[in-house]
Design an enzyme around this catalytic site. Structure first.
Site, PDB file in Angstrom:
ATOM      1  N   LYS A 121       0.834  -1.200   0.000  1.00  0.00           N
ATOM      2  CA  LYS A 121       0.000   0.000   0.000  1.00  0.00           C
ATOM      3  C   LYS A 121       0.872   1.255   0.000  1.00  0.00           C
ATOM      4  O   LYS A 121       0.673   2.169  -0.818  1.00  0.00           O
ATOM      5  CB  LYS A 121      -0.929   0.013   1.215  1.00  0.00           C
ATOM      6  CG  LYS A 121      -1.876   1.196   1.246  1.00  0.00           C
ATOM      7  CD  LYS A 121      -2.677   1.252   2.531  1.00  0.00           C
ATOM      8  CE  LYS A 121      -1.877   1.828   3.668  1.00  0.00           C
ATOM      9  NZ  LYS A 121      -2.681   2.133   4.869  1.00  0.00           N
ATOM     10  N   ASP A 139      -6.194   0.508   0.235  1.00  0.00           N
ATOM     11  CA  ASP A 139      -6.383   0.790   1.658  1.00  0.00           C
ATOM     12  C   ASP A 139      -7.783   0.322   2.077  1.00  0.00           C
ATOM     13  O   ASP A 139      -8.504  -0.300   1.297  1.00  0.00           O
ATOM     14  CB  ASP A 139      -6.164   2.270   1.950  1.00  0.00           C
ATOM     15  CG  ASP A 139      -7.277   3.153   1.411  1.00  0.00           C
ATOM     16  OD1 ASP A 139      -8.099   2.672   0.595  1.00  0.00           O
ATOM     17  OD2 ASP A 139      -7.338   4.327   1.803  1.00  0.00           O
TER      18      ASP A 139
END
Length: 213
Positions: A121, A139
């Site tokens: 991420k 996310d």
């Protein structure tokens, strides 16, 4: 699974709803974004932005942060939670960047993933926001919306969500799409409730269609 044609329509609807797409973390240099995204784990971006004001004021350069002691970093970042582990990662990250990358944030995924505290991420956020590369930042908001819209089914695995979105998103739209998911997920497609009656994707989204019945 949504088709590429579905995805283009979804992308356009979100672009109309949120014309400006940008990261909500405050930073001026690439290393600062790395720091901020590490601090954002289990913490709101708003709180991170408050904490990093003090952190970056005390350590205005990567070299300064690398020279700090972990306990000194922890004393500042404690309000973000997980202070010891985050301080340890920031210290290690800063020193690795200085010693192995000449004080520069690398672009390659494999190099970014070597840095302490950096997962896919974080690496994708850096690749998208700093280097302008196609990147899917999976996310919590992106994962939630991907499930509700129908890009994936019943999975919270960020890698599976990333792979599913990479298959259908126009590469040049992928990073901005994820930022718009954050915006939409905070006000409309929230974790507590999908406010389908207010959603620009209502008749396209799997969850929204069910709410029309």
């Amino acid at each position: 699974m949504r088709t590429k044609a579905d995805t283009r329509l979804i992308v356009e609807r979100l672009k109309q709803e949120y014309p400006i797409s940008e990261c909500s973390l405050t930073y001026h240099e690439a290393w600062q974004l790395l720091v901020s995204v590490r601090l954002s784990a289990q913490c709101t971006d708003a709180r991170v932005n408050i904490v990093t004001q003090e952190l970056f004021a005390k350590y205005p350069t990567l070299e300064a942060l690398a020279g700090a002691l972990p306990q000194e970093i922890e004393a500042i970042i404690r309000p973000c939670g997980l202070g010891k582990s985050k301080a340890r990662d920031l210290y290690g990250m800063a020193n690795m960047l200085m010693q192995e990358y000449g004080g520069k944030v690398p672009q390659a995924m494999e190099d970014l993933l070597r840095l302490p505290g950096v997962g896919r991420k974080s690496a994708n956020l850096i690749r998208g926001d700093i280097f302008g590369l196609p990147a899917v930042v999976a996310d919590t908001h992106c994962i939630r919306m991907a499930n509700r819209i129908g890009f994936v089914s019943d999975t919270k695995d960020p890698v599976k969500v990333e792979r599913a979105l990479v298959k259908v998103l126009p590469p040049e739209e992928s990073n901005d799409f994820c930022h718009r998911c954050v915006m939409h997920g905070r006000v409309i497609c929230t974790a507590r409730k999908a406010n389908c009656e207010q959603c620009c994707l209502r008749e396209i989204c799997r969850t929204g269609k069910k709410s029309l019945l």
